[in-house]
Write an enzyme that holds these catalytic residues in place. Structure first.
Site, PDB file in Angstrom:
ATOM      1  N   GLU A 115      34.719  32.218  40.811  1.00 22.68           N
ATOM      2  CA  GLU A 115      34.077  33.374  40.189  1.00 22.68           C
ATOM      3  C   GLU A 115      32.666  33.026  39.709  1.00 22.68           C
ATOM      4  O   GLU A 115      32.259  33.364  38.598  1.00 22.68           O
ATOM      5  CB  GLU A 115      34.953  33.931  39.057  1.00 22.68           C
ATOM      6  N   GLU A 262      43.974  34.872  43.604  1.00 16.58           N
ATOM      7  CA  GLU A 262      44.682  34.983  42.324  1.00 16.58           C
ATOM      8  C   GLU A 262      45.161  36.417  42.137  1.00 16.58           C
ATOM      9  O   GLU A 262      44.400  37.364  42.365  1.00 16.58           O
ATOM     10  CB  GLU A 262      43.784  34.628  41.132  1.00 16.58           C
TER      11      GLU A 262
END
Length: 450
Positions: A115, A262
């Site tokens: 991220e 995820e």
């Protein structure tokens, strides 16, 4: 009969994009983190064939050697700047953390950072360089076909995500996203995306129904409809994945598959997180597994698999933040399941399960007198058949209180169908997924056949 499972996951062969599978993330912010050997024992007991690590821990990679388990290793964010600024640093990283372990350890991908655009924006200018340098090192080692390189994104990089057909990447990041997508396309890699319907639901102020976030069946009039495409969406997960597909197509990239690195649902939260419950976590992950393994794809890309990694294997009790941050795991650190996934209707994929195995064993620091009391109670009022513990019988040796108590308390636990609270014995016992059988002494609940 309903099938109650822990986590037995098989891959199904599908299209040219490969196999649809469910994997699991392994975080390590755990007070009593199991050893790598214990982690691998749990993975094998549960039939988990795909894992993502948040680093490239040498001991973990060695423990995974010769298991066949497919592994994503990661370049942590704190190493990203160095690798993105130096081809030599990247080559050294690959030599130390990848080449040193293959082919014994089945490394299939490298996640470069995590991220980055949303959590480490100062590293964004070197992100694509880092991917290219890592890939070049793989090419030099003739590993680029076997090991793909990508970087996981938060779904928040996508703006206006509903309706999905109007979604686009935050244009601030176009100088990064365009060359990144070109890299993924040219190397045959995939867009890694973290998808969290839990947060979408929490932040929607009641606009998103809980059932829609949890994959629960919706009546047709409750389904979300993209008015531009007339595609119907029955869950948040598919809508977010399709938003990513549309965002890529907006930038003229139409053939890059998506890997969800995820997703999950917390099993416990604080007073501001009332929907972080065991029931909701179980519902989300059970439905997710069914959805992914059914190979339905998404409304925009039907039949194209969206392989997915559940966040996460263990509850990470050392993570800071709200209570939910510590409660995303499928298992506690001792290997006991936080909840038992309900996978009714999963078809033949789960028909050969032998993995719903948990055992009750004595804690290593248990008081001997307390263990003797537990042994006496299990073999008496507990009505356990303790005849295998008699002299000359298979479980007599070793003739110790610890060994005999372990057999007896497990026999009681199995006799009570592993019901909650039946493996405690005043604090001297705990649940494990490691079969305590030894030699010719086969513990009740074991799949071992002599």
């Amino acid at each position: 009969m309903a099938v109650l499972m822990l986590f037995y996951l098989l891959a199904i062969s599908v299209s040219a994009y490969g196999d649809a599978f469910i994997g699991v993330n392994i975080g390590t912010d755990v007070t009593d983190m199991p050893s790598p050997t214990e982690v691998v024992a749990l993975l094998k007991a549960q039939g988990i064939q795909h894992v993502r690590l948040y680093d490239a821990d040498r001991a973990m990679l060695l423990a995974l050697a010769n298991t066949g388990i497919r592994v994503i290793v990661s370049v942590p964010n704190d190493q990203l700047l160095g690798i993105g600024q130096s081809n030599a640093t990247a080559a050294n990283w690959v030599a130390r953390n990848v080449i040193a372990h293959v082919p014994a350890t089945n490394i299939t991908a490298i996640a470069v950072g995590s991220e980055v655009l949303t959590t480490l924006p100062n590293a964004a200018p070197v992100l694509v360089n880092a991917l290219q340098y890592i890939h070049s090192a793989l090419v030099a080692a003739n590993l680029d076909q076997q090991i793909k390189v990508s970087t996981p994104h938060s779904s928040s990089v996508i703006l206006d995500s509903f309706p999905p057909s109007q979604a686009f990447f935050n244009r601030t990041w176009d100088p990064v996203m365009v060359p990144l997508l070109k890299f993924l396309q040219s190397t045959g890699s995939y867009l890694m995306l973290n998808v969290y319907p839990y947060y979408d639901y929490m932040q929607s102020n009641g606009v998103i129904p809980l059932d829609y976030a949890l994959f629960r069946p919706l009546p047709p009039n409750k389904e979300a409809v993209d008015t531009n495409t007339l595609l119907h969406y029955t869950n948040v997960f598919d809508a977010v994945v399709d938003a990513a597909y549309f965002a890529m197509s907006y930038l003229k990239f139409t053939n890059i598959p998506i890997l969800v690195t995820e997703t999950g649902w917390p099993s416990k939260g604080d007073s501001s997180e009332p929907d972080a419950t065991i029931d909701n976590a179980n519902t989300y992950n059970s439905n997710l597994i069914r959805h992914v393994l059914n190979n339905t794809g998404t409304p925009k890309q039907p039949g194209i698999p969206v392989s997915t990694y559940i966040y996460e294997l263990y509850n990470e009790d050392m993570r800071s933040g709200p209570v939910s941050e510590n409660n995303w795991g499928l298992f506690y650190a001792n290997g006991a399941p936080v909840y038992t996934l309900h996978l009714t209707g999963a078809g033949t994929v789960f028909a050969n399960d032998t993995t719903n195995q948990t055992f009750c064993v004595a804690k290593s620091n248990a008081d001997t007198k307390m263990l003797q009391a537990a042994l006496d109670w299990a073999c008496g009022p507990g009505k356990v058949d303790c005849s295998p513990l008699l002299q000359g019988q298979p479980c007599y040796e070793p003739d110790t209180v610890v060994s005999h108590a372990a057999y007896a308390i497990n026999a009681y636990y199995q006799r009570m169908d592993k019901s909650p609270g039946t493996c405690d014995f005043k604090g001297v016992a705990s649940v494990t997924t490691t079969d305590p059988s030894h030699g010719s002494c086969i513990f009740p609940g074991s799949a071992v056949v002599l």
